[in-house]
Motif scaffolding. Structure first.
Motif, PDB file in Angstrom:
ATOM      1  N   GLY A   1       9.597 -19.770  13.836  1.00  0.00           N
ATOM      2  CA  GLY A   1       8.782 -20.058  15.011  1.00  0.00           C
ATOM      3  C   GLY A   1       9.465 -20.897  16.060  1.00  0.00           C
ATOM      4  O   GLY A   1       8.862 -21.208  17.092  1.00  0.00           O
ATOM      5  N   ALA A   2      10.731 -21.277  15.849  1.00  0.00           N
ATOM      6  CA  ALA A   2      11.431 -22.158  16.789  1.00  0.00           C
ATOM      7  C   ALA A   2      11.824 -21.403  18.050  1.00  0.00           C
ATOM      8  O   ALA A   2      12.146 -20.214  18.007  1.00  0.00           O
ATOM      9  CB  ALA A   2      12.674 -22.749  16.141  1.00  0.00           C
ATOM     10  N   PRO A   3      11.837 -22.078  19.205  1.00  0.00           N
ATOM     11  CA  PRO A   3      12.279 -21.431  20.445  1.00  0.00           C
ATOM     12  C   PRO A   3      13.788 -21.261  20.458  1.00  0.00           C
ATOM     13  O   PRO A   3      14.518 -22.029  19.842  1.00  0.00           O
ATOM     14  CB  PRO A   3      11.834 -22.420  21.526  1.00  0.00           C
ATOM     15  CG  PRO A   3      11.851 -23.758  20.837  1.00  0.00           C
ATOM     16  CD  PRO A   3      11.426 -23.483  19.421  1.00  0.00           C
ATOM     17  N   ASN A   4      14.253 -20.251  21.157  1.00  0.00           N
ATOM     18  CA  ASN A   4      15.680 -19.994  21.277  1.00  0.00           C
ATOM     19  C   ASN A   4      15.946 -19.442  22.678  1.00  0.00           C
ATOM     20  O   ASN A   4      15.602 -18.309  22.970  1.00  0.00           O
ATOM     21  CB  ASN A   4      16.121 -18.980  20.225  1.00  0.00           C
ATOM     22  CG  ASN A   4      17.625 -18.782  20.191  1.00  0.00           C
ATOM     23  OD1 ASN A   4      18.377 -19.602  20.682  1.00  0.00           O
ATOM     24  ND2 ASN A   4      18.056 -17.672  19.595  1.00  0.00           N
ATOM     25  N   PRO A   5      16.491 -20.255  23.603  1.00  0.00           N
ATOM     26  CA  PRO A   5      16.967 -21.633  23.446  1.00  0.00           C
ATOM     27  C   PRO A   5      15.804 -22.629  23.440  1.00  0.00           C
ATOM     28  O   PRO A   5      14.645 -22.252  23.616  1.00  0.00           O
ATOM     29  CB  PRO A   5      17.857 -21.824  24.671  1.00  0.00           C
ATOM     30  CG  PRO A   5      17.171 -21.001  25.728  1.00  0.00           C
ATOM     31  CD  PRO A   5      16.686 -19.769  24.998  1.00  0.00           C
ATOM     32  N   ILE A   6      16.159 -23.920  23.282  1.00  0.00           N
ATOM     33  CA  ILE A   6      15.136 -24.964  23.306  1.00  0.00           C
ATOM     34  C   ILE A   6      14.509 -25.057  24.685  1.00  0.00           C
ATOM     35  O   ILE A   6      13.304 -25.230  24.829  1.00  0.00           O
ATOM     36  CB  ILE A   6      15.742 -26.331  22.899  1.00  0.00           C
ATOM     37  CG1 ILE A   6      16.274 -26.263  21.460  1.00  0.00           C
ATOM     38  CG2 ILE A   6      14.715 -27.446  23.023  1.00  0.00           C
ATOM     39  CD1 ILE A   6      15.234 -25.934  20.422  1.00  0.00           C
ATOM     40  N   LEU A   7      15.328 -24.931  25.728  1.00  0.00           N
ATOM     41  CA  LEU A   7      14.837 -25.018  27.107  1.00  0.00           C
ATOM     42  C   LEU A   7      15.854 -24.418  28.044  1.00  0.00           C
ATOM     43  O   LEU A   7      17.016 -24.200  27.676  1.00  0.00           O
ATOM     44  CB  LEU A   7      14.506 -26.454  27.489  1.00  0.00           C
ATOM     45  CG  LEU A   7      15.627 -27.481  27.624  1.00  0.00           C
ATOM     46  CD1 LEU A   7      15.039 -28.775  28.182  1.00  0.00           C
ATOM     47  CD2 LEU A   7      16.268 -27.825  26.280  1.00  0.00           C
ATOM     48  N   THR A   8      15.409 -24.118  29.263  1.00  0.00           N
ATOM     49  CA  THR A   8      16.277 -23.539  30.293  1.00  0.00           C
ATOM     50  C   THR A   8      16.178 -24.392  31.552  1.00  0.00           C
ATOM     51  O   THR A   8      15.188 -25.109  31.753  1.00  0.00           O
ATOM     52  CB  THR A   8      15.865 -22.090  30.608  1.00  0.00           C
ATOM     53  OG1 THR A   8      14.480 -22.067  30.979  1.00  0.00           O
ATOM     54  CG2 THR A   8      16.073 -21.188  29.403  1.00  0.00           C
ATOM     55  N   PRO A   9      17.177 -24.330  32.441  1.00  0.00           N
ATOM     56  CA  PRO A   9      17.186 -25.218  33.608  1.00  0.00           C
ATOM     57  C   PRO A   9      16.369 -24.655  34.760  1.00  0.00           C
ATOM     58  O   PRO A   9      16.162 -23.451  34.880  1.00  0.00           O
ATOM     59  CB  PRO A   9      18.666 -25.268  33.988  1.00  0.00           C
ATOM     60  CG  PRO A   9      19.176 -23.921  33.591  1.00  0.00           C
ATOM     61  CD  PRO A   9      18.426 -23.548  32.344  1.00  0.00           C
ATOM     62  N   SER A  10      15.893 -25.554  35.608  1.00  0.00           N
ATOM     63  CA  SER A  10      15.275 -25.141  36.869  1.00  0.00           C
ATOM     64  C   SER A  10      16.340 -24.959  37.945  1.00  0.00           C
ATOM     65  O   SER A  10      16.132 -24.268  38.931  1.00  0.00           O
ATOM     66  CB  SER A  10      14.245 -26.186  37.322  1.00  0.00           C
ATOM     67  OG  SER A  10      14.852 -27.466  37.443  1.00  0.00           O
ATOM     68  N   ALA A  11      17.487 -25.594  37.731  1.00  0.00           N
ATOM     69  CA  ALA A  11      18.634 -25.446  38.635  1.00  0.00           C
ATOM     70  C   ALA A  11      19.891 -25.785  37.848  1.00  0.00           C
ATOM     71  O   ALA A  11      19.846 -26.477  36.829  1.00  0.00           O
ATOM     72  CB  ALA A  11      18.498 -26.368  39.847  1.00  0.00           C
ATOM     73  N   GLY A  12      21.039 -25.278  38.315  1.00  0.00           N
ATOM     74  CA  GLY A  12      22.289 -25.584  37.640  1.00  0.00           C
ATOM     75  C   GLY A  12      22.337 -24.986  36.240  1.00  0.00           C
ATOM     76  O   GLY A  12      21.832 -23.897  35.988  1.00  0.00           O
ATOM     77  N   TYR A  13      22.923 -25.721  35.297  1.00  0.00           N
ATOM     78  CA  TYR A  13      22.986 -25.251  33.914  1.00  0.00           C
ATOM     79  C   TYR A  13      22.915 -26.451  32.974  1.00  0.00           C
ATOM     80  O   TYR A  13      23.066 -27.608  33.374  1.00  0.00           O
ATOM     81  CB  TYR A  13      24.249 -24.434  33.660  1.00  0.00           C
ATOM     82  CG  TYR A  13      25.557 -25.181  33.817  1.00  0.00           C
ATOM     83  CD1 TYR A  13      26.165 -25.805  32.730  1.00  0.00           C
ATOM     84  CD2 TYR A  13      26.205 -25.251  35.049  1.00  0.00           C
ATOM     85  CE1 TYR A  13      27.367 -26.477  32.863  1.00  0.00           C
ATOM     86  CE2 TYR A  13      27.409 -25.918  35.195  1.00  0.00           C
ATOM     87  CZ  TYR A  13      27.989 -26.529  34.096  1.00  0.00           C
ATOM     88  OH  TYR A  13      29.172 -27.196  34.230  1.00  0.00           O
ATOM     89  N   LEU A  14      22.674 -26.173  31.698  1.00  0.00           N
ATOM     90  CA  LEU A  14      22.556 -27.203  30.668  1.00  0.00           C
ATOM     91  C   LEU A  14      23.721 -27.053  29.696  1.00  0.00           C
ATOM     92  O   LEU A  14      24.162 -25.944  29.406  1.00  0.00           O
ATOM     93  CB  LEU A  14      21.226 -27.059  29.921  1.00  0.00           C
ATOM     94  CG  LEU A  14      19.971 -26.952  30.791  1.00  0.00           C
ATOM     95  CD1 LEU A  14      18.739 -26.795  29.918  1.00  0.00           C
ATOM     96  CD2 LEU A  14      19.833 -28.149  31.719  1.00  0.00           C
TER      97      LEU A  14
END
Length: 441
Positions: free
Chosen positions: A190-203
């Motif tokens: 049930g885990a997300p993949n990825p954990i989160l995404t950026p609103s701008a730029g990159y992580l």
């Protein structure tokens, strides 16, 4: 009149479901007979059920657990509303037949057996990792390893890593996987993949820390736009993550690859690389920040970590409690380039003054997948076996772009730190890369 009162009280107690009940039977419900590799967490928890004299599940019974090899987590349990209690079993370093026991009061104990197989990692060999990245490429960079104590987590080992297909930063978002072994990684259910995404730029640059008091995984990462911002998210199960909290920031390239160590509730450290203008810069240096809560950090202070002919570029630091020292694992750059040719190891008694090994731990060309670049890497030390497991990332140039991947290696500590492995000629590492990195992770 008095006998009626006694009869009334007796009937009332007999019908009172809140009256104290004693445990009458302890049953092994599930988890017996499992097989796993040494040092890994068995896939299923050990579960017991406690019932009273009427066969009704008993809540609140304390269960004492013992084990002949490895560790059980949590260390103490109390049965829930269904009369159940469970623990996760991480096997030790010895192969063979093992036994875990659950006990409640003076009842007959529940016994669980398991078989520990030899490690899947032979010493000194490099094994490629297969990581189920959300983009489907399997190309990854920036591994970071952390151990949790099980409990609500399905796995006791976790690897944060980012996809980086052919050097495309748009996919470079932190993902966290669980591992039943050093080699095989998968999502918590049930885990997300990825954990989160950026609103701008990159992580990029994920770093994991386990906080035992709250049983949480803390994930730090770097958001890159026109500046560098370090964020923090938390999870108690590897599935649900908190909203990001900003914990540090700096002008672009001046807080690269944050790595966080927590030695106690008010003893937090964060090292990061100050890369100056970036890849084209002539130098880079390591800085350290301090915190009492992991959220509010001091200004950066200088760190004396210098590598002859090279500059640290991305770093992972760990506190090795069994040896009372810090270990730093870092890839190095040449002036004006970010195609880093090697990973080095250094030790420190105080986190500020470091003694580097002149011999690289791993250099480009060690395996075909790392033909041209060795990048940010991480490690785990087992004081019982005195073994170190390294997870590396790196790349090869295919004539058009860099192809990124990760590998794992198990080594004896005494071999890593043997005097014969202390010095080397850096000449082969000074050969220019086949192509400069247009983007660096």
């Amino acid at each position: 009149m008095r006998p009626r009162v006694v009869l009334f009280l007796t009937l009332a107690l007999a019908c009172d479901s809140t009256a104290p009940r004693d445990p009458a039977e302890l049953r092994a419900s599930s988890g017996d007979g499992q097989v796993g590799r040494v040092g890994t967490t068995l896939p299923a928890p050990l579960t017991v059920t406690v019932v009273d004299t009427r066969g009704t599940p008993l809540r609140g019974a304390k269960v004492r657990w013992t084990v002949s090899g490895g560790q059980l987590a949590p260390r103490s349990t109390v049965t829930d509303a269904e009369g159940k209690a469970q623990v996760r079993w991480t096997l030790g370093v010895t192969a063979g037949a093992l036994q875990a026991t659950a006990a409640v009061a003076d009842l007959d104990p529940a016994v669980f057996k398991a078989t520990a197989l030899e490690s899947e990692l032979r010493y000194d060999e490099l094994y490629p990792l297969k990581v189920p990245t959300y983009d489907g490429s399997g190309q990854v960079v920036h591994p970071d390893y952390a151990v949790s104590s099980g409990g609500p987590f399905q796995y006791s080992g976790h690897l944060a890593i980012t996809p980086y297909p052919f050097g495309d930063p748009h996919w470079e978002n932190p993902s966290v996987f669980g591992g039943g072994s050093s080699l095989n990684w998968r999502l918590e259910e049930g885990a997300p993949n990825p954990i989160l995404t950026p609103s701008a730029g990159y992580l990029s640059d994920p770093d994991l820390v386990y906080v035992a008091e709250t049983a949480e995984l803390w994930l730090y990462y770097r958001e890159v736009t026109r500046s560098n911002v370090i964020h923090l998210v938390r999870s108690r199960d590897g599935v649900h993550w908190s909203s990001p909290v900003q914990v540090a920031s700096a002008p672009n390239h001046e807080i690269i690859s944050p790595t966080v160590v927590r030695r106690g509730p008010k003893d937090w450290w964060m090292w990061a690389v100050n890369g100056g203008p970036g890849c084209e810069g002539a130098a880079a240096s390591v800085e350290v920040r301090h915190s009492e809560d992991g959220e509010h950090w001091s200004p950066p202070g200088p760190v004396d970590l210098r590598q002859a002919s090279f500059f640290p570029w991305h770093i992972d630091v760990q506190w090795i409690a069994a040896r009372n020292e810090f270990w730093a694992l870092y890839n190095v750059k040449l002036a004006g380039s970010c195609a880093t040719p090697a990973v080095f190891l250094a030790t420190s008694p105080d986190g500020v003054n470091w003694t580097p090994r002149d011999q690289p731990l791993l250099a480009k060309g060690s395996i075909p997948a790392f033909a041209d670049v060795v990048y940010r890497s991480t490690l785990s030390y087992d004081p019982v076996s005195d073994d170190i497991v390294f997870w590396y990332s790196g790349a090869r140039y295919d004539g058009h772009a860099y192809v990124w991947s990760a590998a794992v290696q198990r080594r004896k500590r005494e071999d890593v730190f043997h005097p014969s492995n202390a010095t080397s000629d850096p000449g082969p590492l000074l050969v220019p890369p086949p192509a400069e990195l247009e983007e660096w992770p």
